[in-house]
Design a protein around this motif. Sequence first.
Motif, PDB file in Angstrom:
ATOM      1  N   ARG A 159       0.857  -1.183   0.000  1.00  0.00           N
ATOM      2  CA  ARG A 159       0.000   0.000   0.000  1.00  0.00           C
ATOM      3  C   ARG A 159       0.894   1.234   0.000  1.00  0.00           C
ATOM      4  NH1 ARG A 159      -3.052   0.609   5.019  1.00  0.00           N
ATOM      5  NH2 ARG A 159      -4.566   1.836   3.833  1.00  0.00           N
ATOM      6  N   SER A 160       0.421   2.299  -0.622  1.00  0.00           N
ATOM      7  CA  SER A 160       1.241   3.506  -0.655  1.00  0.00           C
ATOM      8  C   SER A 160       0.356   4.742  -0.781  1.00  0.00           C
ATOM      9  CB  SER A 160       2.236   3.466  -1.812  1.00  0.00           C
ATOM     10  OG  SER A 160       1.562   3.521  -3.062  1.00  0.00           O
ATOM     11  N   LEU A 161       0.939   5.882  -0.446  1.00  0.00           N
ATOM     12  CA  LEU A 161       0.306   7.182  -0.659  1.00  0.00           C
ATOM     13  C   LEU A 161       1.308   8.104  -1.320  1.00  0.00           C
ATOM     14  CD1 LEU A 161      -1.646   8.007   2.656  1.00  0.00           C
ATOM     15  CD2 LEU A 161      -2.631   7.547   0.406  1.00  0.00           C
ATOM     16  N   ALA A 162       0.874   8.712  -2.433  1.00  0.00           N
ATOM     17  CA  ALA A 162       1.677   9.752  -3.056  1.00  0.00           C
ATOM     18  C   ALA A 162       1.430  11.062  -2.307  1.00  0.00           C
ATOM     19  CB  ALA A 162       1.305   9.900  -4.523  1.00  0.00           C
ATOM     20  N   TRP A 163       2.254  12.061  -2.594  1.00  0.00           N
ATOM     21  CA  TRP A 163       2.160  13.320  -1.848  1.00  0.00           C
ATOM     22  C   TRP A 163       0.821  14.017  -2.021  1.00  0.00           C
ATOM     23  CZ3 TRP A 163       4.690  15.005   2.128  1.00  0.00           C
ATOM     24  CH2 TRP A 163       5.973  14.502   2.386  1.00  0.00           C
ATOM     25  N   ASP A 164       0.246  13.980  -3.232  1.00  0.00           N
ATOM     26  CA  ASP A 164      -1.047  14.645  -3.417  1.00  0.00           C
ATOM     27  C   ASP A 164      -2.140  13.945  -2.620  1.00  0.00           C
ATOM     28  OD1 ASP A 164      -1.096  12.392  -5.068  1.00  0.00           O
ATOM     29  OD2 ASP A 164      -1.927  13.441  -6.812  1.00  0.00           O
ATOM     30  N   GLU A 165      -2.106  12.606  -2.572  1.00  0.00           N
ATOM     31  CA  GLU A 165      -3.089  11.858  -1.790  1.00  0.00           C
ATOM     32  C   GLU A 165      -2.913  12.130  -0.295  1.00  0.00           C
ATOM     33  OE1 GLU A 165      -3.664   7.722  -4.174  1.00  0.00           O
ATOM     34  OE2 GLU A 165      -1.634   8.137  -3.454  1.00  0.00           O
ATOM     35  N   PHE A 166      -1.669  12.101   0.148  1.00  0.00           N
ATOM     36  CA  PHE A 166      -1.383  12.328   1.557  1.00  0.00           C
ATOM     37  C   PHE A 166      -1.851  13.706   1.996  1.00  0.00           C
ATOM     38  CE2 PHE A 166       1.776  13.624   4.886  1.00  0.00           C
ATOM     39  CZ  PHE A 166       1.341  12.752   5.886  1.00  0.00           C
ATOM     40  N   ASN A 167      -1.582  14.700   1.181  1.00  0.00           N
ATOM     41  CA  ASN A 167      -1.984  16.059   1.525  1.00  0.00           C
ATOM     42  C   ASN A 167      -3.506  16.197   1.561  1.00  0.00           C
ATOM     43  OD1 ASN A 167      -1.339  18.892   2.036  1.00  0.00           O
ATOM     44  ND2 ASN A 167      -2.173  19.273  -0.006  1.00  0.00           N
ATOM     45  N   GLU A 168      -4.195  15.593   0.592  1.00  0.00           N
ATOM     46  CA  GLU A 168      -5.663  15.674   0.580  1.00  0.00           C
ATOM     47  C   GLU A 168      -6.252  14.968   1.804  1.00  0.00           C
ATOM     48  OE1 GLU A 168      -9.584  14.082  -1.818  1.00  0.00           O
ATOM     49  OE2 GLU A 168      -7.673  14.171  -2.907  1.00  0.00           O
ATOM     50  N   HIS A 169      -5.731  13.789   2.126  1.00  0.00           N
ATOM     51  CA  HIS A 169      -6.251  13.047   3.278  1.00  0.00           C
ATOM     52  C   HIS A 169      -6.059  13.824   4.577  1.00  0.00           C
ATOM     53  CE1 HIS A 169      -6.227   8.753   1.323  1.00  0.00           C
ATOM     54  NE2 HIS A 169      -6.780   9.676   0.552  1.00  0.00           N
ATOM     55  N   THR A 170      -4.889  14.436   4.726  1.00  0.00           N
ATOM     56  CA  THR A 170      -4.648  15.201   5.958  1.00  0.00           C
ATOM     57  C   THR A 170      -5.531  16.448   6.010  1.00  0.00           C
ATOM     58  OG1 THR A 170      -2.717  16.258   4.904  1.00  0.00           O
ATOM     59  CG2 THR A 170      -2.294  14.367   6.327  1.00  0.00           C
ATOM     60  N   ASP A 171      -5.768  17.088   4.860  1.00  0.00           N
ATOM     61  CA  ASP A 171      -6.687  18.230   4.834  1.00  0.00           C
ATOM     62  C   ASP A 171      -8.101  17.808   5.225  1.00  0.00           C
ATOM     63  OD1 ASP A 171      -4.936  20.269   4.141  1.00  0.00           O
ATOM     64  OD2 ASP A 171      -5.233  20.021   1.986  1.00  0.00           O
ATOM     65  N   ARG A 172      -8.568  16.722   4.640  1.00  0.00           N
ATOM     66  CA  ARG A 172      -9.926  16.257   4.933  1.00  0.00           C
ATOM     67  C   ARG A 172     -10.086  15.936   6.432  1.00  0.00           C
ATOM     68  NH1 ARG A 172     -13.531  14.652   1.074  1.00  0.00           N
ATOM     69  NH2 ARG A 172     -12.861  14.750  -1.120  1.00  0.00           N
ATOM     70  N   LEU A 173      -9.123  15.205   6.960  1.00  0.00           N
ATOM     71  CA  LEU A 173      -9.238  14.792   8.358  1.00  0.00           C
ATOM     72  C   LEU A 173      -9.089  15.987   9.306  1.00  0.00           C
ATOM     73  CD1 LEU A 173      -9.784  12.179   9.879  1.00  0.00           C
ATOM     74  CD2 LEU A 173      -7.318  11.884  10.147  1.00  0.00           C
ATOM     75  N   ALA A 174      -8.206  16.901   8.967  1.00  0.00           N
ATOM     76  CA  ALA A 174      -8.042  18.102   9.798  1.00  0.00           C
ATOM     77  C   ALA A 174      -9.327  18.924   9.809  1.00  0.00           C
ATOM     78  CB  ALA A 174      -6.878  18.946   9.280  1.00  0.00           C
ATOM     79  N   ASN A 175      -9.922  19.124   8.643  1.00  0.00           N
ATOM     80  CA  ASN A 175     -11.179  19.886   8.579  1.00  0.00           C
ATOM     81  C   ASN A 175     -12.308  19.174   9.329  1.00  0.00           C
ATOM     82  OD1 ASN A 175     -10.771  22.365   7.062  1.00  0.00           O
ATOM     83  ND2 ASN A 175     -10.238  21.053   5.332  1.00  0.00           N
ATOM     84  N   TYR A 176     -12.325  17.855   9.243  1.00  0.00           N
ATOM     85  CA  TYR A 176     -13.335  17.089   9.981  1.00  0.00           C
ATOM     86  C   TYR A 176     -13.178  17.314  11.486  1.00  0.00           C
ATOM     87  CZ  TYR A 176     -15.923  13.125  11.871  1.00  0.00           C
ATOM     88  OH  TYR A 176     -16.802  12.347  12.590  1.00  0.00           O
TER      89      TYR A 176
END
Length: 524
Positions: free
Chosen positions: A31-48
């Motif tokens: 399993r892996s996360l590229a930088w764009d995916e990682f950044n989007e996931h952290t934004d989503r979770l932070a906003n949540y």
Amino acid sequence: MNFARFCALNAKKFPKREFLIEIWPSKAVRRSLAWDEFNEHTDRLANYMVKECEIGKGEIVVQFMRNSLEWWVVYMAVLKAGGVVTPLNFRFAANDVKYAADVARCKVLFFDGALSSCIEPIANELDCVNRFIGVGAGLPGFATPYPEALKKGDPSPILADAHDDDMAELMFTSGTTGAPKPVCHTHGSLFYIAVSNALTFGEGYESVYIAPHPLYHSGSLFYSFPSYMSAGKVLMPMELQPRSMMESIASERATGGWVSVPIWSDIINAVKSEEIKVGDYDLSGLRYIALGAQPVPAVIIEEGKRLFPKVKMMNTYGITEGGGGCSVALYDEDMARKAGSIGRPGPFMEVKIVDSEGNELPYGNVGELLVRGPRLMKEYAFNPEMTARTITDGWLHTGDLAYYDEEGYLYFADRAKDLIIRGGENIFPAEIEDVLRKHPKILDVAVIGYPHPRLVEIGMAIIQPKNGVVIEDQEVIDFCRDRGLAKYKWPEKFAYAHIPRNPAGKIEKAKLREKYVTAGGGAA
């Protein structure tokens, strides 16, 4: 400067470049996360967390999770939201988790579904927690599933303002007894830890850092920060058996990382027994292996150099309060010439050896090791008295005894504290002693470290039974389990004898070590 800012910076510059890799060789799972995916996931979770959980600046979020891609997302999302992230040892028993959550007064608690058995018994007692978020399968009904939180979160960019001196992370260094010791690192100290570790190891954009050990450990997490800052890669091998480790390192062309003594010892023994052959793996990318988190036996270094001659070896020293490993480091070029040394201070760091009055000692004299520099903790959170005793005039008292040689290389003499380090895990004897003293058959007890060929140290319990009473080893183990003591803290060797105490009532552990370890030729 918010330490989470590198998520967006690297996503903008290297959107499709992989950052995190989780690998299971025996299952052929990657399993892996590229930088764009990682950044989007952290934004989503932070906003949540901000909108749904009302996490504001300085509010604490506990993270009770095993290594995973999600672990990293949670960690950086909390920082983006302006919160304070508190990673807990996933081996903690339920009472350990409750203790940490109560001390931190956390509002949100993330946990793995596989660890639900530790959360369910205490969930109703955690009055401070207003949201439980679970990762993976097997979640209790009161937990919000991680994918649901991620989906509900707004993908818009978020990065709370943070000053260098603002609290960013709490790392607990003690168990359920004694004064609470949540080590507070700031956004500024995390930055300096990352930069100094990059300078020590030569890490950067081309790095594929090996992170096999739990990320709640300051060594594993802090050593990976250079790759996070510079858009390198962090490789998390999820299977630590020698064959799987070698496959992970070779297939991902790992460049280096911190490996605990037991894991490195297992690899060495597997090579020596011909269970695995070094020539079967492409290790051309592997530059170095760093050892540390506990005293490193000379034979481990010697065998490592012999079996892996092209791989540089390093010995590192550090404590969580001092920013983890690399406060002091011994480089490959000095390994043979300075056998047994922990090295010299790393970038930005100063050290000194002092006597009991605080006077600096010349080389060859044993005293307490003090460290100073920008990677130190800010404080023990919520405990100004302990902070004042530990940091004086900018110098951190490590509690370790050491000495210099004439060239300025540092050597351990002993640990001033009674800490046991079992395979890189800290065990505080007082916690175990307090539990065992409640046993109806035990009059007195002392727990000491005992040598072990693989784990380096295990816990040994010397038990003084009550008069006329016989107690068996298994009774002691069962009692530890029934009282909720985490398994890695259970004693693994036993003796039944009188416990010597001095006139002040303190256990004379030096006598016990002399009897059972030194004179007894201890070897588990």
